[in-house]
Design a protein around this motif. Structure first.
Motif, PDB file in Angstrom:
ATOM      1  N   GLU A 163      39.327  29.806  45.746  1.00  0.00           N
ATOM      2  CA  GLU A 163      37.719  29.749  46.035  1.00  0.00           C
ATOM      3  C   GLU A 163      37.577  31.153  46.753  1.00  0.00           C
ATOM      4  OE1 GLU A 163      35.978  26.766  48.324  1.00  0.00           O
ATOM      5  OE2 GLU A 163      38.164  25.875  48.705  1.00  0.00           O
ATOM      6  N   ASN A 164      38.504  31.501  47.664  1.00  0.00           N
ATOM      7  CA  ASN A 164      38.203  32.713  48.372  1.00  0.00           C
ATOM      8  C   ASN A 164      38.814  33.998  47.696  1.00  0.00           C
ATOM      9  OD1 ASN A 164      36.558  31.340  50.470  1.00  0.00           O
ATOM     10  ND2 ASN A 164      38.574  30.302  50.996  1.00  0.00           N
ATOM     11  N   GLY A 165      38.659  33.986  46.542  1.00  0.00           N
ATOM     12  CA  GLY A 165      39.490  34.994  45.650  1.00  0.00           C
ATOM     13  C   GLY A 165      38.966  36.487  46.018  1.00  0.00           C
ATOM     14  N   SER A 166      37.584  36.407  46.301  1.00  0.00           N
ATOM     15  CA  SER A 166      36.927  37.762  46.667  1.00  0.00           C
ATOM     16  C   SER A 166      37.327  38.340  47.651  1.00  0.00           C
ATOM     17  CB  SER A 166      35.454  37.522  46.611  1.00  0.00           C
ATOM     18  OG  SER A 166      35.179  36.525  47.689  1.00  0.00           O
ATOM     19  N   GLN A 167      38.030  37.733  48.624  1.00  0.00           N
ATOM     20  CA  GLN A 167      38.512  38.061  49.763  1.00  0.00           C
ATOM     21  C   GLN A 167      39.982  38.763  49.597  1.00  0.00           C
ATOM     22  OE1 GLN A 167      36.650  38.188  52.359  1.00  0.00           O
ATOM     23  NE2 GLN A 167      35.419  36.634  51.977  1.00  0.00           N
ATOM     24  N   TYR A 168      40.588  38.494  48.558  1.00  0.00           N
ATOM     25  CA  TYR A 168      41.991  39.054  48.088  1.00  0.00           C
ATOM     26  C   TYR A 168      42.215  39.856  47.107  1.00  0.00           C
ATOM     27  CZ  TYR A 168      43.632  35.114  50.981  1.00  0.00           C
ATOM     28  OH  TYR A 168      43.996  34.184  51.903  1.00  0.00           O
ATOM     29  N   VAL A 169      41.192  41.001  47.425  1.00  0.00           N
ATOM     30  CA  VAL A 169      41.096  42.036  46.533  1.00  0.00           C
ATOM     31  C   VAL A 169      42.151  43.234  46.789  1.00  0.00           C
ATOM     32  CG1 VAL A 169      39.692  43.898  45.590  1.00  0.00           C
ATOM     33  CG2 VAL A 169      38.704  41.469  45.609  1.00  0.00           C
ATOM     34  N   THR A 170      42.017  43.584  48.084  1.00  0.00           N
ATOM     35  CA  THR A 170      42.994  44.497  48.626  1.00  0.00           C
ATOM     36  C   THR A 170      43.751  44.005  49.752  1.00  0.00           C
ATOM     37  OG1 THR A 170      41.336  45.475  50.101  1.00  0.00           O
ATOM     38  CG2 THR A 170      41.411  46.386  47.998  1.00  0.00           C
TER      39      THR A 170
END
Ligand code: 1Q0
Length: 215
Positions: A72-79
């Motif tokens: 659910e916090n995938g958007s924080q795991y881009v880089t």
């Protein structure tokens, strides 16, 4: 992913994945980083079942990262950079001893990051070796200079035993499926600076945040 038995076609494609890792402002994309490791694991699996314990650990670490990326916090795991900031800001990392976050993205990536240094050293030795160069020696020298410093005795011992059964340089080059040896050497010469960049940028970022020794 455990059941992924498809063979990669060439090591060049795998190493090319690392080229895609760097964004314009020198951030490291997790998606491509993970894809690069997936490809390397396939290569490792081609070398035989003695390497199973290594590939299992790598697959496990890849899975942990993918779970974060798809969570659910995938958007924080881009880089790598956004992951580190997010996990630090939200106290999701065990900084000094193992605690309630044994599967943080930061500590998991750090293990692969250290392995990337091994890869860089090993491929550089392979690139500059001559026909009768011993891959087992290249591999263990690279390991001793990098990953081994973070591994307990038992793991070092098991790794050392696995290295002994590595195929020779010609067989290795063949499995890489890149073409004649001159072409392999040229391909490595192109790929290595990019792998080195990805390594250095990650290393510096982790150093700035005092995270090179995460438990
Ligand atoms: C070609 C031979 C491959 C040799 C790979 C060298 C790495 C040896 C590492 C041995 C580690 C094994 C098992 C477990 C270790 C963990 O304890 C450790 C720490 O994790 P944790 O959670 O306990 O704190 N894990 C690691 O250090 C991560 C190790 C990841 C290794 C990933 C290696 C993937 C290998 C790819 C092979 C690519 C070959 C490409 C070469 C192409 C040239 C023809």
């Amino acid at each position: 992913m455990d059941n992924d038995k498809t063979l990669f076609s060439s090591l060049k494609e795998v190493l090319d994945t690392f080229k895609l890792c760097l964004s314009e402002n020198k951030e490291v994309y997790l998606e491509h980083y993970v894809a690069g490791w997936r490809g390397l694991v396939k290569f490792l699996n081609c070398l035989g079942s003695v390497f199973g314990f290594i590939s299992k650990d790598a697959v496990n670490k890849i899975k942990i990262l993918v779970t974060h990326m798809e969570g659910e916090n995938g958007s924080q795991y881009v880089t790598v950079q956004s992951m580190v900031k997010y996990e630090l800001d939200n106290e999701l990392v065990d900084l000094t001893k193992r605690g309630i976050h044994p599967e943080s993205g930061c500590r998991t990536l750090l293990r692969l990051h250290r392995a990337l240094r091994w890869l860089e050293l090993f491929l550089e030795r392979l690139r500059t070796s001559n026909e009768d160069g011993k891959t087992s020696v290249m591999c263990s020298e690279s390991y001793n200079e990098s990953l081994a410093q973070h591994h307990p005795w038992m793991v070092r011992k098991a790794a050392g035993m696995a290295f002994c059964v590595l195929p020779g340089r010609p067989a290795f080059f063949e499995v890489m499926n890149v073409g004649p040896p001159e072409q392999v050497v040229a391909m490595l010469g192109e790929a290595l600076p990019l792998i080195s960049d990805v390594y250095q940028i990650t290393e510096e970022f982790y150093a700035q945040h005092n995270m090179l020794d995460l438990p």
